[in-house]
Design an enzyme around this catalytic site. Sequence first.
Site, mmCIF file in Angstrom:
data_model
loop_
_atom_site.group_PDB
_atom_site.id
_atom_site.type_symbol
_atom_site.label_atom_id
_atom_site.label_comp_id
_atom_site.label_asym_id
_atom_site.label_seq_id
_atom_site.Cartn_x
_atom_site.Cartn_y
_atom_site.Cartn_z
ATOM 1 N N VAL A 46 0.857 -1.176 0.000
ATOM 2 C CA VAL A 46 0.000 0.000 0.000
ATOM 3 C C VAL A 46 0.893 1.224 0.000
ATOM 4 C CG1 VAL A 46 -1.890 1.190 1.149
ATOM 5 C CG2 VAL A 46 -1.713 -1.293 1.318
ATOM 6 N N LYS A 61 -3.000 0.636 -3.802
ATOM 7 C CA LYS A 61 -2.620 -0.744 -3.513
ATOM 8 C C LYS A 61 -2.184 -1.421 -4.794
ATOM 9 C CE LYS A 61 -4.302 -3.310 -0.358
ATOM 10 N NZ LYS A 61 -5.133 -4.124 0.563
ATOM 11 N N ASP A 155 -13.321 -12.060 2.755
ATOM 12 C CA ASP A 155 -12.202 -12.124 3.714
ATOM 13 C C ASP A 155 -12.420 -11.096 4.830
ATOM 14 O OD1 ASP A 155 -8.599 -11.583 3.721
ATOM 15 O OD2 ASP A 155 -9.815 -13.054 4.807
#
Length: 953
Positions: A46, A61, A155
């Site tokens: 990042v 990112k 996630d």
Amino acid sequence: MFSRAPTERSDAAAPDSAAENEPPAGGSVGRFRVHGMLGRGGMGIVLDAFDPQLDRPVAVKLLRPDVWGTTTQTEQARLRREAQAMARLSHPNVVTVYDVGEVDGQSFLAMEKVDGTTLRAWQQQPRTPAAIIAMYLTVGRGLAAAHAAKLVHRDFKPENVLVGRDGRARVSDFGLVSSGTAVVEADLRDTPLGTRMTVAGSAMGTPAYMAPEQWDGEDVDARADQFSYAVALWEAVYGEHPFATTGATAASLRAAVLTGTPRSPSRTVKAPSWLRPILERALARDRADRWPTLDAMLDELARRSAPSRLPLVIGGGTVVAAAAAVAFVVTTQGATRADPCPTPALAGTWDASTRDRVRAHLVGLDAVRGESMFAEIARHADRQAHEWQAMHVTTCRDTRAGRQSDTLHDQRIACLSDRIDELRDTADITLATREPGRLESVLSAWGELSSVDDCADRATVAGFVAPPAPGSQAEASAIADELRAIEVARRAGQLEGLDPRASAALARARALAHPPLLAVALQRVALVATDRNDTPTAQAALLEATEIAARAGNDDIAADAWTRLLKVVAFDGGKPDEALVLVPAARAAVARAGDRLPDRVALLDHESDVYLKLKRYPDALAKLTEARGMLESAGAANLGSPLETKLADVLMSLGVVHNQAGSYDLAIPLFEEAIAHFDKALGPDHPASAFAFINLGETLRRLDRKEDAQRAFETAVRIRETRLGESPALAHALGALGNIARERQDLVRALELMERSARIARATMPDSNLYKLAALVGLSTIYLQLQRDDEARAVLDEAIAIGDRSGARNSNRANALINRGDLDTKVGDCVSALPRYERANAQFEELGGKDAPGVLMSFRRVAHCRIALRDYDGALAALERVLASPAPPPSLAIDIILARHLHGYALEASRRDIGRGKTLQREARLQAESHGAAAVAQVERVIKWFARYAPAP
């Protein structure tokens, strides 16, 4: 996305293909100018960047191809479609995606840059279950908004939620590539639970949060996110994973999850009973058995967590609350019209400007410790501000959803208004402080900020009721503001002028005849009076507060008043038998107020005061041990817990009880443990630890470990001199060090220390401060030992006058009378000495009972002067009291010998029993010889005194 840390900092290290092409600072990714790297994780890196086209900071990112499978045009197209869908999703609890693209074959996302930390770091700070649930509700709304946009995270975990400095949570790091139907083929035996897993180029999730269908390699939908969300919330509230495993690997967790049976939460966690069934449904093995949508689950969480059990308040709407609420200007960045309950701003209270001014002020006053003090203040203030914002949003949503009445909404808003005003007032008093020596006291005020969570509590919000009389709301608001300002100043140690201010505010509250406000005013008067050691005023105010708070329905203040009464009546008022009768009422009041941990600990602490005063040491120890267990079960010993200083206080109290019981060896490790907790919670050499060093030194002194005691006292002096300057606390420490120097016969050093202690006490302490008398009496003792009687007489007269003016009820006032009487007796003036001894005797008995050491010591002196004045009946009665004592302490051994000698002398001089009188005198002489030369010298001085000033007839 971050300004400080990578999103996946807990993930296992992965091959860093992205790092090979990492743009250097000053480089670029597409149109984005790179300033540096914000973090690195399992998905890539990042970058801290800037978008010159739109003139805003961004987080870029760079995604790892081996994880995301973006090497084909098909996968890149899917990534772009889903990123574009996210970019269209505008929700305050979702990180905004600005752009997606490819540079040199490597895909990237440009997103909102959030200045803050992760949800994981946020929840690792001490939080109540209510605060955690409130935060997760906002997080869940963001995740549900993504589901509504046909996006699945895949996630979800606390590391993938960012909490900004504004207190707003944003869900980030959505799994932008579908996991397909691939079967998990990885070797799970040694895979850590925090590792992000992939298969066949697809994102699988993180084992600790994966749903059963993810383990089985099936297609996933929003119900997998629901499962992950429930795991995270369970962990945050109960402190452990919902599924018990046989090891710390993915294989052991997979076996546990696929059984579909969550473990029972620990009983030590005080979470609401309704939470577990909600989470267990979301954790079902079969996704069809879970909540139909995450929104349905969130609605049930919100409904059950709302304070819907609160009764309606007295009267109509709260005008004061509504007026206060107008002051909050809502200006959130990124909020849209779709959210009717945006996060309120903190303008003028604890915004960036205020933080900067407080930091600059502290550093300007104290260049050495200013930064560390600001860090401590910011820790308290940031938490208060973030919790306030979250509660404000929750209150708004509860009302709009019909889960609470408008009247209850106004009460909660009034409570929140009070909390934010208190935060502002504390910042103002910090900025107004001009003396470095007062900074430590100001710092303590930040640690005592009122709980925001209580604004969802029935007992607390009951006090926020506007007076029903028309036209009285403005006066009620003004009185409330004054009472809050008085309390902030008191917490900051700025007691000057608070007594008349509190009395005036109480008079105004009485005139208003509004019980909720009157209860608060009585509580404030009691607190100020307690700090001034004005026991009668404090006791009267607390007694009245118990009744008025009950009439107002304010269980909070009632519990506080009953609890404080125990100490005031038993310890300060010297009437432990009366206080013992009050204990059941105090327990009932605490139970009515919700039986909260701080209230229960305070009650146990004050119950121990009652038993300590009654010398029922096992009972006192039992209460404190129970309090210690409760605090430790609540995580008080954990790093960063706001309860750790309370645990240290309880450990100190345990040490004090052992001291009083004579168990000095048991007291020492408790004081040392308290010091360790203070150091961990507050940093080394904090003034709180100095008090523990004083107690430690006193214990070592009683064990005759004078060198060790001196080192403890020297440490206390060093800490207080460095941190507090010439303050009352320093005067106390200097006095303790002076006493040990006197005991070691270093009278020159003792005099230097005692004179400085007295000088500081005179300059910094009001007459009501107990240490002022102690400092003067300690100095007089050195003057007496140095035969500087005139100086001793002047200091003692000063001390007695202070004691009489303040009405102090403590042993120092009685000791001043004893020492002053000894000066009179020394020159044969028993006419002046006797009334001083008798006054001292009455005070000792009032404080400690008829067998207190001070009573026996003063009776011996009373008998001495009554013999000299030929009042043999009075003398013999006093001596019989002394000699009848069942177990006099060793410190009174010489007094007992002298009493026996005087008993024999009185029998002989009065010719009542000459033979027995001479026998008693011989026995006293033999006892003195067994105690050494000092005891013999004392007996000889008494014999010589009577021969000179009062020879037998």
